[in-house]
Design a protein around this motif. Sequence first.
Motif, PDB file in Angstrom:
ATOM      1  N   ASP A  58       0.929  -1.207   0.014  1.00 44.27           N
ATOM      2  CA  ASP A  58      -0.163  -0.027  -0.044  1.00 44.27           C
ATOM      3  C   ASP A  58       0.797   1.293   0.292  1.00 44.27           C
ATOM      4  O   ASP A  58       0.523   2.273  -0.834  1.00 44.27           O
ATOM      5  CB  ASP A  58      -0.928   0.001   1.084  1.00 44.27           C
ATOM      6  CG  ASP A  58      -2.011  -1.158   1.031  1.00 44.27           C
ATOM      7  OD1 ASP A  58      -2.559  -1.413   0.141  1.00 44.27           O
ATOM      8  OD2 ASP A  58      -2.663  -1.320   2.060  1.00 44.27           O
ATOM      9  N   THR A  59       2.091   1.135   0.948  1.00 45.17           N
ATOM     10  CA  THR A  59       2.959   2.478   0.609  1.00 45.17           C
ATOM     11  C   THR A  59       3.393   2.603  -0.843  1.00 45.17           C
ATOM     12  O   THR A  59       3.995   3.682  -0.985  1.00 45.17           O
ATOM     13  CB  THR A  59       3.919   2.231   1.785  1.00 45.17           C
ATOM     14  OG1 THR A  59       3.292   1.983   3.278  1.00 45.17           O
ATOM     15  CG2 THR A  59       4.877   3.456   1.917  1.00 45.17           C
ATOM     16  N   HIS A  60       3.725   1.452  -1.181  1.00 44.48           N
ATOM     17  CA  HIS A  60       4.437   1.394  -2.631  1.00 44.48           C
ATOM     18  C   HIS A  60       3.458   2.082  -3.501  1.00 44.48           C
ATOM     19  O   HIS A  60       4.006   3.022  -4.318  1.00 44.48           O
ATOM     20  CB  HIS A  60       4.889   0.097  -2.748  1.00 44.48           C
ATOM     21  CG  HIS A  60       5.446  -0.182  -4.480  1.00 44.48           C
ATOM     22  ND1 HIS A  60       6.893   0.223  -4.664  1.00 44.48           N
ATOM     23  CD2 HIS A  60       4.836  -0.378  -5.554  1.00 44.48           C
ATOM     24  CE1 HIS A  60       6.991  -0.019  -5.901  1.00 44.48           C
ATOM     25  NE2 HIS A  60       5.948  -0.301  -6.387  1.00 44.48           N
ATOM     26  N   LYS A  61       2.466   1.814  -3.563  1.00 39.73           N
ATOM     27  CA  LYS A  61       1.498   2.321  -4.556  1.00 39.73           C
ATOM     28  C   LYS A  61       1.101   3.731  -4.036  1.00 39.73           C
ATOM     29  O   LYS A  61       1.059   4.474  -5.103  1.00 39.73           O
ATOM     30  CB  LYS A  61      -0.152   1.654  -4.189  1.00 39.73           C
ATOM     31  CG  LYS A  61       0.002   0.290  -4.586  1.00 39.73           C
ATOM     32  CD  LYS A  61      -1.410  -0.369  -4.443  1.00 39.73           C
ATOM     33  CE  LYS A  61      -1.390  -1.820  -4.515  1.00 39.73           C
ATOM     34  NZ  LYS A  61      -2.843  -2.346  -4.191  1.00 39.73           N
ATOM     35  N   SER A  62       1.283   4.152  -2.864  1.00 36.80           N
ATOM     36  CA  SER A  62       0.885   5.656  -2.756  1.00 36.80           C
ATOM     37  C   SER A  62       2.204   6.474  -2.791  1.00 36.80           C
ATOM     38  O   SER A  62       1.905   7.695  -3.414  1.00 36.80           O
ATOM     39  CB  SER A  62       0.756   5.845  -0.837  1.00 36.80           C
ATOM     40  OG  SER A  62      -0.508   5.361  -0.544  1.00 36.80           O
ATOM     41  N   ILE A  63       3.297   5.878  -2.754  1.00 34.19           N
ATOM     42  CA  ILE A  63       4.475   6.640  -3.146  1.00 34.19           C
ATOM     43  C   ILE A  63       4.468   6.809  -4.791  1.00 34.19           C
ATOM     44  O   ILE A  63       4.883   7.861  -5.394  1.00 34.19           O
ATOM     45  CB  ILE A  63       5.834   5.814  -2.954  1.00 34.19           C
ATOM     46  CG1 ILE A  63       5.994   6.305  -1.400  1.00 34.19           C
ATOM     47  CG2 ILE A  63       7.050   6.551  -3.414  1.00 34.19           C
ATOM     48  CD1 ILE A  63       7.007   5.463  -0.641  1.00 34.19           C
ATOM     49  N   GLY A  64       4.059   5.484  -5.525  1.00 30.84           N
ATOM     50  CA  GLY A  64       3.897   5.682  -6.949  1.00 30.84           C
ATOM     51  C   GLY A  64       3.128   6.817  -7.446  1.00 30.84           C
ATOM     52  O   GLY A  64       3.321   7.465  -8.398  1.00 30.84           O
ATOM     53  N   ILE A  65       1.902   7.004  -6.842  1.00 30.18           N
ATOM     54  CA  ILE A  65       1.142   8.018  -7.329  1.00 30.18           C
ATOM     55  C   ILE A  65       1.546   9.241  -6.921  1.00 30.18           C
ATOM     56  O   ILE A  65       1.331  10.270  -7.801  1.00 30.18           O
ATOM     57  CB  ILE A  65      -0.640   7.709  -6.310  1.00 30.18           C
ATOM     58  CG1 ILE A  65      -0.994   6.272  -7.066  1.00 30.18           C
ATOM     59  CG2 ILE A  65      -1.366   8.954  -6.668  1.00 30.18           C
ATOM     60  CD1 ILE A  65      -1.612   6.594  -8.520  1.00 30.18           C
ATOM     61  N   THR A  66       2.216   9.284  -5.856  1.00 29.39           N
ATOM     62  CA  THR A  66       2.973  10.794  -5.501  1.00 29.39           C
ATOM     63  C   THR A  66       3.808  11.287  -6.664  1.00 29.39           C
ATOM     64  O   THR A  66       3.883  12.458  -7.071  1.00 29.39           O
ATOM     65  CB  THR A  66       3.544  10.513  -4.069  1.00 29.39           C
ATOM     66  OG1 THR A  66       2.499  10.195  -3.046  1.00 29.39           O
ATOM     67  CG2 THR A  66       4.184  11.824  -3.587  1.00 29.39           C
ATOM     68  N   VAL A  67       4.737  10.240  -7.091  1.00 28.80           N
ATOM     69  CA  VAL A  67       6.019  10.369  -7.956  1.00 28.80           C
ATOM     70  C   VAL A  67       5.167  10.987  -9.471  1.00 28.80           C
ATOM     71  O   VAL A  67       5.645  11.605  -9.985  1.00 28.80           O
ATOM     72  CB  VAL A  67       6.506   9.092  -8.055  1.00 28.80           C
ATOM     73  CG1 VAL A  67       7.474   9.180  -9.207  1.00 28.80           C
ATOM     74  CG2 VAL A  67       7.516   8.904  -6.971  1.00 28.80           C
ATOM     75  N   LEU A  68       4.138  10.087  -9.699  1.00 28.93           N
ATOM     76  CA  LEU A  68       3.317  10.562 -10.891  1.00 28.93           C
ATOM     77  C   LEU A  68       2.938  11.929 -10.827  1.00 28.93           C
ATOM     78  O   LEU A  68       3.117  12.722 -11.798  1.00 28.93           O
ATOM     79  CB  LEU A  68       2.075   9.623 -11.141  1.00 28.93           C
ATOM     80  CG  LEU A  68       1.276   9.922 -12.482  1.00 28.93           C
ATOM     81  CD1 LEU A  68       2.189   9.934 -13.542  1.00 28.93           C
ATOM     82  CD2 LEU A  68       0.011   8.992 -12.530  1.00 28.93           C
ATOM     83  N   GLY A 135      -2.806   6.150   3.659  1.00 29.44           N
ATOM     84  CA  GLY A 135      -3.993   5.976   4.713  1.00 29.44           C
ATOM     85  C   GLY A 135      -4.765   7.161   5.211  1.00 29.44           C
ATOM     86  O   GLY A 135      -5.532   6.903   5.959  1.00 29.44           O
ATOM     87  N   LEU A 136      -4.730   8.035   4.433  1.00 30.05           N
ATOM     88  CA  LEU A 136      -5.418   9.527   4.524  1.00 30.05           C
ATOM     89  C   LEU A 136      -6.848   9.374   3.840  1.00 30.05           C
ATOM     90  O   LEU A 136      -7.479   9.757   4.690  1.00 30.05           O
ATOM     91  CB  LEU A 136      -4.509  10.468   3.956  1.00 30.05           C
ATOM     92  CG  LEU A 136      -3.100  10.833   4.699  1.00 30.05           C
ATOM     93  CD1 LEU A 136      -2.146  11.861   4.052  1.00 30.05           C
ATOM     94  CD2 LEU A 136      -3.390  11.007   6.320  1.00 30.05           C
TER      95      LEU A 136
END
Length: 199
Positions: A58-68, A135-136
């Motif tokens: 889940d953290t990996h996905k969140s960071i990926g969206i942030t990088v995008l 998680g937000l």
Amino acid sequence: MNTHAESIINKPSAAARSRYTRIAIMLHWLIALLMIGNVVLGLSADSLSDDWVRPVIDTHKSIGITVLGLALMRILWRVSHKPPPLPQEFPSWEKIAAHVAHFLLYLLMIALPLSGWLHDSAWKDAATHPMHLFGLFQWPRIGFVMHLDPALKETLHDRFGALHTWLGYALYALLAMHIGGALKHQWIDRKSVLKRMVP
């Protein structure tokens, strides 16, 4: 105030013209740190206990969206703010190679998280397992992918996963070339390009 004095005040210094802007520098290092961190998370997920796998993914996905999002911001900033030129002493082939490498890095900064988002949206359990950004709050999947025929979606899930993996390998290779090139200029050519991208 005379015209000559005004031109001196308004004209950026040579040092400023040889460096990226503060926003570009901040985005560069923030994206770099997030992508390196995400590589570590992605590679370590299979070796973790069951209790840790889901939070790490889940953290990996969140960071990926942030990088995008940050990559899109960086591209828009670069379009509107001309980057400093490479040293004139560099041969033409090296300048061309640097521009091609930068273009491919920008492409991967978009394609890698996007392929991961598509892969996640095609997951058969996506509807029953909402994705939350750090998680937000809930982050949407790509709707048209989620509503495809289950058999097709399963196939796409595998293909997007494979694409995501291969794009990751391409990123490793490009990062190695990018870092290696910068160190070569710093230590061998004695023509630092690192100072253009440090505060």
